[in-house]
Design a protein around this motif. Structure first.
Motif, PDB file in Angstrom:
ATOM      1  N   ALA A 109      21.944  15.566  11.146  1.00  0.00           N
ATOM      2  CA  ALA A 109      22.303  15.320  12.542  1.00  0.00           C
ATOM      3  C   ALA A 109      22.497  16.625  13.302  1.00  0.00           C
ATOM      4  O   ALA A 109      22.076  16.757  14.460  1.00  0.00           O
ATOM      5  CB  ALA A 109      23.564  14.463  12.610  1.00  0.00           C
ATOM      6  N   ILE A 110      23.118  17.608  12.662  1.00  0.00           N
ATOM      7  CA  ILE A 110      23.337  18.891  13.329  1.00  0.00           C
ATOM      8  C   ILE A 110      22.031  19.672  13.422  1.00  0.00           C
ATOM      9  O   ILE A 110      21.710  20.264  14.455  1.00  0.00           O
ATOM     10  CB  ILE A 110      24.409  19.704  12.577  1.00  0.00           C
ATOM     11  N   GLY A 111      21.252  19.665  12.327  1.00  0.00           N
ATOM     12  CA  GLY A 111      20.042  20.478  12.293  1.00  0.00           C
ATOM     13  C   GLY A 111      18.987  20.039  13.282  1.00  0.00           C
ATOM     14  O   GLY A 111      18.345  20.877  13.934  1.00  0.00           O
ATOM     15  N   VAL A 112      18.775  18.725  13.431  1.00  0.00           N
ATOM     16  CA  VAL A 112      17.689  18.238  14.289  1.00  0.00           C
ATOM     17  C   VAL A 112      18.090  18.167  15.758  1.00  0.00           C
ATOM     18  O   VAL A 112      17.266  17.791  16.593  1.00  0.00           O
ATOM     19  CB  VAL A 112      17.205  16.848  13.826  1.00  0.00           C
ATOM     20  N   THR A 113      19.325  18.504  16.089  1.00  0.00           N
ATOM     21  CA  THR A 113      19.753  18.457  17.488  1.00  0.00           C
ATOM     22  C   THR A 113      20.084  19.828  18.074  1.00  0.00           C
ATOM     23  O   THR A 113      20.305  19.926  19.285  1.00  0.00           O
ATOM     24  CB  THR A 113      20.989  17.557  17.637  1.00  0.00           C
ATOM     25  N   SER A 114      20.106  20.876  17.253  1.00  0.00           N
ATOM     26  CA  SER A 114      20.561  22.181  17.750  1.00  0.00           C
ATOM     27  C   SER A 114      19.497  23.275  17.651  1.00  0.00           C
ATOM     28  O   SER A 114      19.830  24.457  17.685  1.00  0.00           O
ATOM     29  CB  SER A 114      21.811  22.622  16.975  1.00  0.00           C
ATOM     30  N   PRO A 147      23.082  16.400  25.595  1.00  0.00           N
ATOM     31  CA  PRO A 147      24.193  17.056  24.898  1.00  0.00           C
ATOM     32  C   PRO A 147      24.004  16.984  23.381  1.00  0.00           C
ATOM     33  O   PRO A 147      23.771  15.909  22.822  1.00  0.00           O
ATOM     34  CB  PRO A 147      25.417  16.247  25.345  1.00  0.00           C
ATOM     35  N   THR A 148      24.107  18.145  22.738  1.00  0.00           N
ATOM     36  CA  THR A 148      23.891  18.210  21.288  1.00  0.00           C
ATOM     37  C   THR A 148      24.877  17.341  20.532  1.00  0.00           C
ATOM     38  O   THR A 148      24.510  16.620  19.590  1.00  0.00           O
ATOM     39  CB  THR A 148      23.998  19.662  20.815  1.00  0.00           C
ATOM     40  N   LEU A 149      26.138  17.387  20.939  1.00  0.00           N
ATOM     41  CA  LEU A 149      27.164  16.620  20.226  1.00  0.00           C
ATOM     42  C   LEU A 149      26.906  15.117  20.345  1.00  0.00           C
ATOM     43  O   LEU A 149      27.089  14.366  19.380  1.00  0.00           O
ATOM     44  CB  LEU A 149      28.551  16.974  20.761  1.00  0.00           C
ATOM     45  N   VAL A 150      26.467  14.675  21.520  1.00  0.00           N
ATOM     46  CA  VAL A 150      26.199  13.246  21.710  1.00  0.00           C
ATOM     47  C   VAL A 150      25.052  12.792  20.807  1.00  0.00           C
ATOM     48  O   VAL A 150      25.121  11.738  20.162  1.00  0.00           O
ATOM     49  CB  VAL A 150      25.881  12.954  23.188  1.00  0.00           C
ATOM     50  N   LEU A 151      23.972  13.591  20.753  1.00  0.00           N
ATOM     51  CA  LEU A 151      22.858  13.245  19.878  1.00  0.00           C
ATOM     52  C   LEU A 151      23.286  13.229  18.413  1.00  0.00           C
ATOM     53  O   LEU A 151      22.881  12.352  17.639  1.00  0.00           O
ATOM     54  CB  LEU A 151      21.719  14.236  20.077  1.00  0.00           C
ATOM     55  N   ALA A 152      24.111  14.211  18.024  1.00  0.00           N
ATOM     56  CA  ALA A 152      24.579  14.253  16.640  1.00  0.00           C
ATOM     57  C   ALA A 152      25.450  13.042  16.319  1.00  0.00           C
ATOM     58  O   ALA A 152      25.370  12.475  15.226  1.00  0.00           O
ATOM     59  CB  ALA A 152      25.349  15.549  16.393  1.00  0.00           C
ATOM     60  N   ILE A 153      26.286  12.618  17.271  1.00  0.00           N
ATOM     61  CA  ILE A 153      27.129  11.445  17.057  1.00  0.00           C
ATOM     62  C   ILE A 153      26.266  10.191  16.898  1.00  0.00           C
ATOM     63  O   ILE A 153      26.533   9.342  16.037  1.00  0.00           O
ATOM     64  CB  ILE A 153      28.121  11.291  18.226  1.00  0.00           C
ATOM     65  N   VAL A 154      25.212  10.078  17.719  1.00  0.00           N
ATOM     66  CA  VAL A 154      24.320   8.912  17.617  1.00  0.00           C
ATOM     67  C   VAL A 154      23.660   8.860  16.251  1.00  0.00           C
ATOM     68  O   VAL A 154      23.618   7.812  15.587  1.00  0.00           O
ATOM     69  CB  VAL A 154      23.278   8.954  18.741  1.00  0.00           C
ATOM     70  N   LEU A 155      23.122   9.998  15.793  1.00  0.00           N
ATOM     71  CA  LEU A 155      22.457  10.023  14.494  1.00  0.00           C
ATOM     72  C   LEU A 155      23.440   9.739  13.358  1.00  0.00           C
ATOM     73  O   LEU A 155      23.130   8.992  12.425  1.00  0.00           O
ATOM     74  CB  LEU A 155      21.782  11.379  14.276  1.00  0.00           C
ATOM     75  N   ALA A 156      24.628  10.342  13.437  1.00  0.00           N
ATOM     76  CA  ALA A 156      25.618  10.126  12.384  1.00  0.00           C
ATOM     77  C   ALA A 156      26.134   8.690  12.384  1.00  0.00           C
ATOM     78  O   ALA A 156      26.613   8.208  11.350  1.00  0.00           O
ATOM     79  CB  ALA A 156      26.782  11.099  12.560  1.00  0.00           C
ATOM     80  N   THR A 157      26.049   8.015  13.531  1.00  0.00           N
ATOM     81  CA  THR A 157      26.526   6.629  13.604  1.00  0.00           C
ATOM     82  C   THR A 157      25.522   5.660  13.010  1.00  0.00           C
ATOM     83  O   THR A 157      25.883   4.740  12.273  1.00  0.00           O
ATOM     84  CB  THR A 157      26.819   6.253  15.072  1.00  0.00           C
ATOM     85  N   VAL A 158      24.242   5.853  13.327  1.00  0.00           N
ATOM     86  CA  VAL A 158      23.223   4.893  12.883  1.00  0.00           C
ATOM     87  C   VAL A 158      22.820   5.109  11.429  1.00  0.00           C
ATOM     88  O   VAL A 158      22.244   4.217  10.805  1.00  0.00           O
ATOM     89  CB  VAL A 158      21.977   4.972  13.780  1.00  0.00           C
TER      90      VAL A 158
END
Length: 302
Positions: free
Chosen positions: A166-171, A144-155
């Motif tokens: 986070a949005i660019g590298v997941t979509s 899921p794109t949103l889950v990956l973006a949340i992980v990147l934005a969290t770390v």
């Protein structure tokens, strides 16, 4: 004399062809009424965002110099009411348009750039490189794109660049698959074989022949991706993963949730940013569909 006039004639002919192509594109685009509505909406929103420093100024973000009291209802002085700090919600909405649009545009550009590069490389070279790139693409597709973006934005640190990254590298996977398919179709044409026979290398073929032919698809995908990027940015900001030092529409929704606007019935705090996000996403989607209908070769457009 001849060596200087020939390049000038070639350059003028190229510009004439570009102008003719743009004229044909606009004639086809304006036949799509929904696309015109979306373009008009984007023009108004972009004008509001660009003139925000003149209309509301940076002071609208200040908490210490807020002109009103907390959570005032809409009035003549504050048409959309105030937030929990007494700041004008109308001013925050106008200023937040700058951040939301900038993040959406930059994130979509990064996503499409990655997808275009991966798609062209996979479609041109084929073999083990194409297999490896497509397996990586499939992995990003099933996650899921949103889950990956949340992980990147969290770390990573909470900043606008983190959200954009986070949005660019997941979509990008959807763009990569579309560009790869179009690249394979382009490279099956006879003029590609002629270019190879004349000594054209990989870089020449990809940059001079493949890329111009996949650009219409890339343009349509970019327009459609901006709306998704804006929605994702708003979601990340609503979850508290955005930059807390700037005002965005998603951040306004997060502030409204923290202030208890949902339970206390302060609808004027929730409705404006939510409606603004929906209108911008709808406008970009309408423009993207119209551009896709004009440029997509499968639809018979030129």
């Amino acid at each position: 004399m001849t060596t200087t006039t020939v390049p000038d004639k070639a350059g003028s002919l190229a510009w004439a062809r570009r102008r003719d192509s743009l004229a044909r594109f606009w004639r086809s685009y304006r036949t799509h009424r929904a696309g015109l509505y979306g373009l008009a909406g984007l023009a108004v929103i972009a004008l509001i965002a660009l003139t925000a420093p003149l209309t509301v100024g940076e002071d609208v973000q200040s908490v210490t110099s807020a002109p009103g009291t907390a959570l005032e209802s809409p009035s003549g002085q504050f048409p959309l009411g105030t937030d929990q700090f007494g700041r004008s919600l109308l001013g925050l909405l106008i200023w937040g348009a700058r951040i939301s649009l900038a993040v959406g545009l930059l994130a979509a550009a990064l996503s499409v750039a990655i997808g275009t590069l991966v798609g062209i490389l996979a479609g041109h070279y084929g073999g083990w490189l194409s297999t490896a790139l497509m397996r990586i693409t499939d992995w990003f597709l099933v996650m899921p794109t949103l889950v990956l973006a949340i992980v990147l934005a969290t770390v990573m640190s909470h900043s606008l660049w983190t959200v954009i990254l986070a949005i660019g590298v997941t979509s990008w996977p959807t763009t990569a698959r579309l560009v790869r398919a179009q690249t394979i179709a382009v490279e099956s044409r006879p003029y590609i074989e002629r270019a190879r026979a004349l000594g054209g290398g990989h870089g020449h073929i990809m940059s001079r022949h493949v890329l111009p032919n996949v650009m219409p698809l890339v343009l349509a995908q970019t327009t459609l991706g901006i709306s998704n990027a804006i929605l994702t940015e708003a979601t990340l900001a609503f979850l508290g993963l955005g930059d807390p030092t700037v005002v965005s529409w998603g951040g306004m929704l997060q502030d409204a949730r923290e202030a208890g606007a949902v339970s206390s019935g302060h609808w004027w705090y929730l409705a404006p940013p939510g409606i603004a996000i929906a209108l911008v996403a709808l406008s970009f989607t309408l423009c993207g569909r119209a551009v896709e209908a004009v440029l997509n070769p499968k639809l018979g457009a030129r």
